[in-house]
Design an enzyme around this catalytic site. Structure first.
Site, mmCIF file in Angstrom:
data_model
loop_
_atom_site.group_PDB
_atom_site.id
_atom_site.type_symbol
_atom_site.label_atom_id
_atom_site.label_comp_id
_atom_site.label_asym_id
_atom_site.label_seq_id
_atom_site.Cartn_x
_atom_site.Cartn_y
_atom_site.Cartn_z
ATOM 1 N N SER A 145 0.836 -1.193 0.000
ATOM 2 C CA SER A 145 0.000 0.000 0.000
ATOM 3 C C SER A 145 0.881 1.257 0.000
ATOM 4 O O SER A 145 1.759 1.385 -0.846
ATOM 5 C CB SER A 145 -0.911 -0.062 1.232
ATOM 6 O OG SER A 145 -2.022 0.757 1.077
ATOM 7 N N ASP A 309 -8.289 -7.135 -4.664
ATOM 8 C CA ASP A 309 -7.970 -5.795 -4.144
ATOM 9 C C ASP A 309 -8.530 -4.743 -5.095
ATOM 10 O O ASP A 309 -7.995 -4.518 -6.176
ATOM 11 C CB ASP A 309 -6.441 -5.656 -4.027
ATOM 12 C CG ASP A 309 -6.014 -4.325 -3.410
ATOM 13 O OD1 ASP A 309 -6.858 -3.431 -3.236
ATOM 14 O OD2 ASP A 309 -4.813 -4.191 -3.109
ATOM 15 N N HIS A 342 -7.744 -5.641 -0.264
ATOM 16 C CA HIS A 342 -6.474 -4.953 -0.028
ATOM 17 C C HIS A 342 -5.759 -5.501 1.210
ATOM 18 O O HIS A 342 -4.535 -5.500 1.291
ATOM 19 C CB HIS A 342 -6.739 -3.451 0.119
ATOM 20 C CG HIS A 342 -5.498 -2.623 0.182
ATOM 21 N ND1 HIS A 342 -4.514 -2.687 -0.784
ATOM 22 C CD2 HIS A 342 -5.059 -1.725 1.098
ATOM 23 C CE1 HIS A 342 -3.537 -1.851 -0.464
ATOM 24 N NE2 HIS A 342 -3.833 -1.263 0.670
#
Lengths: 368, 212
Positions: A145, A309, A342
């Protein structure tokens, strides 16, 4: 392993905005041992709400690190082989200087007088830390991320300091959708009267706004599948609807819990500053194109994305890989099948372990 | 003693259990830049990297295979060969390998062109649909041929573009490709006579013609 938190102070830093910040404290932890040639160091970069405590059990609170399942003896990042470093980002609220820190000029918290920072600024601070360690080149920079965004920034800004990079579930720049979710979070905080234009230190923090912001965040971290599996339409502690606006559904209870838990460990102003830094991030800035951004990069890359995701979809990782291929860089890429959305980069440990272990071993073999 | 070398010459040794790999392993010179399309779990690339010091890259569509290739330290990209080469600059590789995959691509002609754009040479190995067993199978059964090399039911076969040794030679001629070397195999045995009838697998080393 019990780990100690450390802090180092740097005199000052010039920021992308033109402002100067002085001094800068950096909270960090290390795991494993730096070898004599200082060639086995790996910098771990945390995601939006993470901190320097990536692995082990913390000395003061007995808390397990956020990537403990990946970092340790015999794990993906094997601390018998590698020296792992993780620091809290600039603008954070977990030991590194941020809006909640005391401004030495006024003796009060910076609050909104804290300068707007960028991912590039975060990485500049990390480079100061690596210089302080006397490490000439990092064997790898890695994170998921926002951590992956920092890894990319490292490879582009300091190509001679990075042997390899492992960006996971990330992007070279935020899309409109990603900016939109961040803006909802920021507005939730700023709409809370307790926010008080950021001036709440010593008083009541904007807990309701921050909790709502976090609830939105948690929705984006999961997938439709994982939410259906985890909660479905199950009711929370009741057989029938309450016909009121208390918690009915499990998912409501979960989000409220996540929101209220977040408030105890995160500063609302850090939320504003760090999400802004993510939204400003664009690897092509000052380069024209992505391929041009990677112009001086000699690093090997392993990019990983996850099938479910939708916050950082695979096409964004593929953009990184395509630009690297256009430069004929050494890049491996795979989209891992996962239902976790995610969150997968924190949860799907087994698959990532095989990939990262093999990638790092071959990186050591190929290193000059 | 004296008869053995002569007999041995008729056979190709195996590399990782495959004779076409052994041929590819002989063709590629040390230190070359190699791209393997449809590289599976990266066994050939790993061997070439360790034994020939090549700079090895691979493309593979199966995520599970890509995972195992990366786990063994080979830089493999998960992607589709039919579309996947566009990003590479011209002449990025010395060799682009396509082993037993040409017949599975949607646009084999375009794939060949792309291989010779990004690579100086292409090594193409494919199962020969002109082999006598294939012909006999079809003649006798009247159905889509099934042999050791083509074991699939027609509706399950990954093979969508069947070709023979003659077909490849003809395409190479039309496209102006230079066939630098050709190898024909039946099992581990080298085929020298009537390759289109007797070869199970063909390996071609081709380069782009001067005009293209």
């Amino acid at each position: 392993m019990i780990v100690e938190a450390n802090t180092v102070r740097f005199d000052s830093i010039s920021l992308d905005s033109g402002a100067t910040l002085a001094p800068v404290d950096v909270a960090y932890e290390t795991y494993g041992r730096l070898n004599a040639s200082k060639s086995n160091a790996i910098l771990v970069l945390h995601a939006f709400s993470g901190d320097a405590h990536a692995a082990g059990i913390s000395h003061e609170k007995g808390k397990t690190g956020w990537w403990d399942n990946m970092i340790g003896p015999g794990k993906a990042f094997d601390t018998n082989k590698y020296f792992m470093i993780c620091s809290n980002v600039l603008g954070g609220c977990r030991g590194t200087t941020g809006p909640g820190s005391v401004n030495p000029a006024t003796g009060r918290a910076y609050a909104m007088s804290f300068p707007v920072i960028t991912i590039g600024d975060m990485v500049r601070v990390q480079r100061m830390l690596i210089d302080w360690f006397g490490i000439p080149r990092l064997l790898s920079v890695t994170g998921g991320s926002m951590g992956g965004m920092q890894a990319l920034e490292w490879a582009v800004s300091y190509p001679d300091r990075v042997v390899s990079a492992i960006p996971i579930a990330c992007t070279t720049r935020h899309s409109a959708q990603q900016i939109a979710f961040n803006e909802v979070g920021r507005q939730a905080i700023m709409a809370d009267p307790d926010w008080n234009n950021g001036d709440y230190y010593g008083g009541k923090p904007p807990a309701r706004g921050l909790a709502v912001a976090r609830m939105v965040g948690h929705i984006t971290f999961m997938s439709d599948d994982s939410m259906r599996e985890k909660f479905g339409r199950r009711l929370r502690g009741k057989e029938t609807f309450g016909f009121d606006f208390d918690v009915d559904f499990e998912v409501e209870s979960y989000l409220r819990y996540r929101g209220s838990e977040f408030v105890t460990r995160f500063d609302a102003n850090s939320y504003l500053y760090i999400t802004k830094a993510m939204d400003y991030f664009d690897l092509t800035n000052g380069h024209g194109s992505l391929a041009a951004a990677f112009e001086r990069t000699e690093a090997r890359f392993l990019a990983i994305s996850f099938s479910s995701d939708w916050l950082y979809p695979s096409y964004q990782s593929q953009e990184i890989v395509r630009a690297l291929r256009a430069r004929n860089c050494d890049v491996a890429y795979v989209e891992l099948e996962s239902n976790y959305g995610h969150d997968a980069f924190l949860v799907d440990v087994a698959e990532q372990t095989d990939l990262i272990r093999g990638f790092l071993a071959s990186t050591v073999e190929k290193a000059p | 003693m004296s008869a053995q070398p002569a007999r041995k010459q008729a056979f190709v040794r195996e590399l990782l259990g495959r004779s076409d790999y052994a041929i590819i392993g002989d063709i590629v010179e040390p230190g070359a830049r190699v791209l393997d399309l449809g590289c599976g779990e990266g066994e050939l690339l790993e061997w070439l990297a360790q034994n020939k010091g090549v700079e090895a890259r691979g493309v593979e569509i199966s995520g599970a295979k890509v995972q195992r290739a990366i786990a063994r330290g080979v830089s493999v990209y998960q992607g589709d060969i039919d579309q996947g080469l566009a990003d590479y600059p011209d002449g990025a590789f010395d060799y682009v390998i396509l082993s037993q995959t040409l017949q599975e691509t949607h646009r084999p002609r375009k794939v060949l062109h792309e291989m010779l754009r990004v690579g100086r040479r292409a090594i193409v190995a494919f199962p020969n649909f002109g082999h006598w067993r294939v012909r006999l199978s079809m003649l006798v059964s009247g159905g889509a041929p099934r042999t050791k090399l083509f074991p699939y039911e027609w509706y399950e076969s990954p093979n969508i573009h069947f070709l023979t040794v003659l077909d490849f030679e003809a395409l190479a001629a039309v496209e102006g490709l230079v066939v630098e070397r050709r190898y024909f195999l039946a099992g581990r045995r080298k085929v020298t006579l009537l390759p289109n009838l007797l070869a199970e697998v063909a390996v071609f080393l081709v380069s782009a013609g001067r005009l293209s």
